[in-house]
Design an enzyme around this catalytic site. Structure first.
Site, PDB file in Angstrom:
ATOM      1  N   LEU A 217       0.815  -1.213   0.000  1.00 55.37           N
ATOM      2  CA  LEU A 217       0.000   0.000   0.000  1.00 55.37           C
ATOM      3  C   LEU A 217       0.852   1.267   0.000  1.00 55.37           C
ATOM      4  O   LEU A 217       0.726   2.122   0.862  1.00 55.37           O
ATOM      5  CB  LEU A 217      -0.935   0.011   1.211  1.00 55.37           C
ATOM      6  CG  LEU A 217      -2.126  -0.925   1.097  1.00 55.37           C
ATOM      7  CD1 LEU A 217      -2.878  -0.947   2.404  1.00 55.37           C
ATOM      8  CD2 LEU A 217      -3.038  -0.507  -0.031  1.00 55.37           C
ATOM      9  N   ASP A 218       1.730   1.355  -0.981  1.00 57.19           N
ATOM     10  CA  ASP A 218       2.484   2.582  -1.216  1.00 57.19           C
ATOM     11  C   ASP A 218       3.536   2.911  -0.172  1.00 57.19           C
ATOM     12  O   ASP A 218       4.048   4.022  -0.164  1.00 57.19           O
ATOM     13  CB  ASP A 218       1.549   3.796  -1.350  1.00 57.19           C
ATOM     14  CG  ASP A 218       1.040   3.915  -2.772  1.00 57.19           C
ATOM     15  OD1 ASP A 218       1.632   3.266  -3.634  1.00 57.19           O
ATOM     16  OD2 ASP A 218       0.082   4.646  -2.996  1.00 57.19           O
ATOM     17  N   SER A 219       3.831   1.991   0.716  1.00 56.73           N
ATOM     18  CA  SER A 219       4.953   2.299   1.597  1.00 56.73           C
ATOM     19  C   SER A 219       6.229   1.809   0.907  1.00 56.73           C
ATOM     20  O   SER A 219       6.161   1.030  -0.034  1.00 56.73           O
ATOM     21  CB  SER A 219       4.782   1.662   2.970  1.00 56.73           C
ATOM     22  OG  SER A 219       4.443   0.312   2.853  1.00 56.73           O
TER      23      SER A 219
END
Lengths: 600, 384
Positions: A217-219
């Site tokens: 999730l975009d980390s």
């Protein structure tokens, strides 16, 4: 008959508007009329407008006649040899500037190969459809337009050297990146705006893979070794200002270590960093709540002379302590005067920011994310040739967002880093992906950019080959150190006795109405009660009249104003907010009775 | 088959389920052992689907609607150029249903026809049916409706050509006018129809009002139906109509009254009664949700529909509807218009028993739901 206006003023009529406008343009291109003149024939209103005034936004276009660009190869070669200047092009009518009005009568081709007989003009370069910041996105023509918008937005938030005189500036909330680098993949706009003189990011070796779920999730996952070597380090500056204000009656604030008689005197320990003039010394290491500028102010109200106070000095303590939860080193102290001649002291705090979990990063293509994990270099995966990525990015961020330009930049970055040159990624006229693949092959790598990788933890080879390359990464100005906040108990509001709001004041985190609904939906009744009892309050209810009683702690007894002592008064625990509601109802003349019933 | 087994489970599972079991066990020719297993599973499933005491179904329903509808507003689909009429969809329509608005934004009817007429074959007949359904009012057939101030009457000039196209006769126009407006006389006077108010004092505003009234008079067709569109659906001709007048439409012979519907819930209630209205609410709400490709359990919708119709009339979830009928003053006051509720409560000395959720949240007491619901009962020793 067509009306003609010059700068919105009616001047006369012409019979054939088309010929008239054409002749004006002809004359202008010949240089007989000023080049700042623009003319438009408005078919709808049947009027011709000529404009000469200032303040019109105009843009240059190449003139096209009979489907042939006037910017011929001969002219171009002359330009190359510096035998001709841009201004000469304008003078010769090869390039002309159009305003918004004249554009209405034109048909502009974006590309030379699209030219037809109907076209009147040609764009100098198709990149003109993008703005300056969007032009900085490499290979933008391979990206989704919504992502380009986001990409340009994040570029403005990237840390860099925001001003070359930052050392003597007192700006609020600014950061300076420690080792800014020029992007390997750059566009022509980077040269135009001299981006290499004030870059705001760093070239980073990037691997497209998952890492123990810490980059979902975009980390993103960052290499500890790279951080230790200085990757994405920045310094955060915050100035504090104090002014010696003048009050009526000739009294003034006094900057200096406050006297012990001053009302609200903290303690000697709190003033330990202050020098004789009441200001901290540079390079002092300051922690939260330490005083950096000592100050005392005159009493708030002139009549406020305390009769019983022994000391005649009723000055107030009004020192400046640094913000809650912040620390740093005093970077610079300035003592000066403001416009009114008052003494002005400014202290700038410096704080080194090493990247930590939660700091925000972004590539130039609108792929932003926060650090999820920082991994020791030994545990990072490595390629067959021994390259350890600085950053691991999740491949799940690619398909739905269609940021193909990101992938091309990574390949471009890889070629550039290996070949030791800059890659031109200018939108519409970049070095082609095909060429990049070819160079990569020549350099002895797989042409698709993937590499065999080994796990840094087990040493095993990954079954899949991993896409590895180099990309320009920006550290954005949003850092956890400025956002992190939590509290157990603390300051409350005077009126409602509920916790105050806001990070800067050390406020509580609100469990809102919808969150409350969730507790109810789960049937977590007692948990809900506990979460909402921040303002719980013991009230005394008179059982005979239902009004609130008063507890007399001197006599250790509760009594009712109406019924006196001879009544049964019971203590009940409820929210202070409801007690306040009852008080407000009473103030409106409504009598809220509380009738108690045994719970058991 | 297996009646004895079924009898054993009587009272444990609902009758309808048992009947279904009997029918299915016969169809599948179940052995006794299998049948027993089926019944055991059936009972377990039935018990599992029961709601536990203290479950906050109201809030769960509200959340089940609230969460997906936040996504709905942003991506309402628009259809362009399709042969279906514009209908209000998405969140606005859902709000319209649950608020029980009397005037809905896009009233719409789906008119099914009886067997011989529902094929494409007879176009002439179809045109006739449509003419019967679609409303034609006076304004459409008149070239001018004007006031004659010297004679103080209204003159209506008819558009003969248009009337011929629409198959409206002069006599029927006059008849309709006489039926619809009883307060004035109508007379055919050569080229035009003269309307004179019956009242003795003939004022200008009166005359003007009459003119406006005449414009609205339905000359032919069904009142309220603005447009009719024949659409092919599963090899059947269906008429989609904008505007709604269920009662009048059902009176038309060619219309299949068993399938024709409207999206106006109040009209359904008027014609078919409250049970039908309940079903209409469920159907309409479900359609909005399915149009948006969302998934909300139908039982939530049924629950809301039940709540809205239990009193016998349709009540919206508004402060004038079921929310306004809550027993607790504090609960009502914490929803909308608190001042009104507190003022009225203080005037009549209302008592709030603090029996429901929101009042207890307000007072920071355990809410009577979930873990807050059960109390402990202990046996006391005698003599204590």
């Amino acid at each position: 008959m067509v009306d003609v206006y010059i700068d919105e003023k009616f001047v006369g009529t012409v019979d054939n508007a088309k010929d008239f406008v054409a002749s004006i343009k002809e004359e202008r291109r010949k240089g007989k009329l000023p080049s700042c003149l623009n003319v438009e024939f408005d078919k709808e209103f049947n009027e011709v407008y000529v404009h000469l005034s200032t303040g019109r936004a105009r843009r240059p276009l190449i003139v096209v006649e009979n489907g042939v660009s006037k910017l011929t190869p001969e002219v171009v070669s002359k330009l190359d040899k510096n035998e001709m200047t841009f201004n000469e092009l304008v003078e010769k009518g090869i390039i002309e500037y159009l305003d918004a009005n004249e554009e209405e009568n034109t048909y502009v081709a974006l590309n030379e190969k699209h030219l037809t007989k109907e076209h009147t003009h040609l764009e100098i370069d198709p990149i003109i459809i993008l703005g300056i910041v969007t032009s900085l996105v490499p290979y933008a023509n391979f990206g989704q337009s919504a992502r380009l918008n986001r990409g340009s937005k994040t570029q403005k938030q990237g840390l860099g050297v925001y001003a070359t005189n930052y050392l003597i500036r007192m700006d609020t909330d600014v950061s300076v990146l420690h080792y800014p680098q020029r992007p390997i993949v750059q566009s022509f706009m980077h040269d135009v705006i001299k981006y290499q003189k004030h870059p705001s990011g760093q070239n980073v070796v990037i691997a497209l893979m998952s890492f123990d779920g810490y980059n979902m999730l975009d980390s993103i996952v960052l290499n500890k070794g790279s951080i230790d070597r200085g990757l994405a380090r920045s310094t955060y500056y915050r100035p504090y200002t104090v002014e010696e204000l003048r009050y009526s009656g000739g009294m003034t604030d006094e900057i200096g270590i406050p006297d012990k008689e001053v009302k609200g005197y903290k303690s000697e320990h709190d003033y330990r960093y202050l020098e004789e003039d009441g200001i901290v010394y540079p390079e002092a290491k300051i922690n939260a709540d330490d005083v950096i500028i000592g100050k005392s102010s005159p009493p708030r109200f002139l009549g406020e002379i305390e009769e019983f106070s022994i000391a005649a000095n009723t000055r107030r303590e009004s020192s400046i302590a640094i913000r809650q939860g912040e620390d740093g080193i005093v970077d610079m102290v300035i003592v000066t005067e403001n416009e009114e001649g008052n003494k002005l002291v400014r202290v700038r705090l410096r704080n080194e920011r090493v990247p930590e979990a939660g700091d925000k990063f972004a590539s130039r293509q609108g792929q932003k994310g926060v650090i999820g994990l920082i991994v020791p270099q030994a545990d990072m995966p490595f390629t067959a040739s021994g390259i350890v990525p600085d950053l691991i990015f999740s491949p799940h961020s690619i398909p739905s967002r269609m940021t193909v330009n990101y992938l091309i930049e990574i390949i471009g970055g890889k070629v550039g880093a290996l070949a030791g040159r800059y890659i031109d990624g200018t939108t519409f006229s970049a070095e082609s992906e095909k060429d990049l693949r070819k160079y990569l092959k020549q350099l002895g790598f797989r042409e698709n950019g993937t590499e065999t990788m080994y796990s840094g933890i087990t040493g095993e080879r990954f079954k899949a080959t991993i896409f590895v390359g180099s990309s320009y990464y920006l550290k954005l100005k949003y850092m956890v150190a400025n956002k992190m906040h939590a509290r157990a108990s603390g300051r409350i509001q005077l009126l409602t006795r509920q916790p105050i709001e806001g990070r800067s004041k050390g406020g509580g985190l609100r469990l809102g109405e919808m969150e409350k609904d969730c507790f109810v939906a789960h049937g977590a009744s007692l948990l809900l009660k506990e979460r909402f009892d921040s303002d719980k309050h013991k009230i005394y209810v008179c059982e005979s009249c239902g009004m609130l009683g008063i507890y007399d702690s001197m006599r250790g007894k509760a009594y009712c104003i109406k019924c006196g002592l001879n009544t049964e008064i019971t203590a009940v625990e409820m929210s202070y907010a409801f007690k306040l509601l009852m008080d407000e109802l009473k103030s409106m003349g409504i009598y809220p009775k509380v009738s108690l019933k045994s719970k058991y | 088959m297996h009646e004895d087994l079924a009898r054993e489970y009587k009272g444990k599972i609902p009758e309808t389920l048992l009947k279904e079991f009997e029918k299915q066990s016969e169809d599948f020719k179940l052995s006794k052992a299998d049948a027993k297993k089926v019944l055991e599973k059936l009972e377990a499933r039935y018990l599992a689907s029961k709601i536990n005491p203290g479950e906050a179904i109201g809030i769960i329903t509200a959340e089940s609607f609230g969460e997906p509808s936040t996504q709905m507003t942003l991506r309402t689909f628009h259809f362009a150029g399709v042969a279906e009429a514009q209908i209000s969809l998405g969140l606005p329509r859902l709000i319209e249903i649950f608020d029980a608005r009397k005037e809905i934004e896009t009233p719409l009817m789906e008119i099914y026809l009886k067997s011989p007429y529902n094929s494409n074959a007879d176009e002439k007949k179809l045109e006739k049916i449509i003419a019967q359904i679609k409303e034609i009012n006076m304004e459409e057939v008149a070239t001018s409706i004007s006031l004659n101030l010297t004679k103080m009457h209204v003159e209506i000039r008819l558009n003969k050509k248009r009337m011929k196209d629409l198959e409206v006769s002069d006599a029927s126009v006059l008849k309709q006018l006489k039926i619809s407006i009883k307060t004035s006389d109508f007379e055919e006077n050569g080229e035009f129809i003269v309307a004179t108010p019956k009242s003795k004092e003939n004022t200008l505003p009166l005359l003007y009002m009459l003119k406006e009234k005449i414009k609205e008079v339905t000359v032919k067709g069904t009142e309220g139906i603005k447009q009719v569109l024949p659409v092919n659906r599963n090899n059947e001709l269906v008429l989609l109509a904008t505007g709604s007048n269920l009662k009048k439409i059902l009176e038309i012979d060619e219309v299949d009254a068993t399938r024709t519907t409207t999206n106006d819930i109040f009209e359904i209630q008027k014609v078919f009664g409250i049970e039908a209205a309940r079903n209409a609410i469920i159907h309409e709400a479900l359609r909005v949700i399915q149009d948006q490709a969302l998934e909300i359990d139908i039982r939530h919708i049924m629950f809301i529909a039940d709540l809205m119709t239990t009193t016998g009339v349709i009540k919206g979830i508004t402060r004038s509807g079921i929310t306004g009928e809550k027993e607790s003053v504090l609960a009502r006051a914490s929803f909308e218009t608190p001042i009104v509720h507190i003022m009225n409560a203080s005037l009549i000395g209302e008592v709030d028993m603090l029996n429901s959720v929101i009042e207890n949240v307000l007072l920071n007491q355990p809410v009577p739901l979930g873990t807050g619901l059960p109390g402990l009962v202990t046996k006391m020793k005698k003599g204590d």
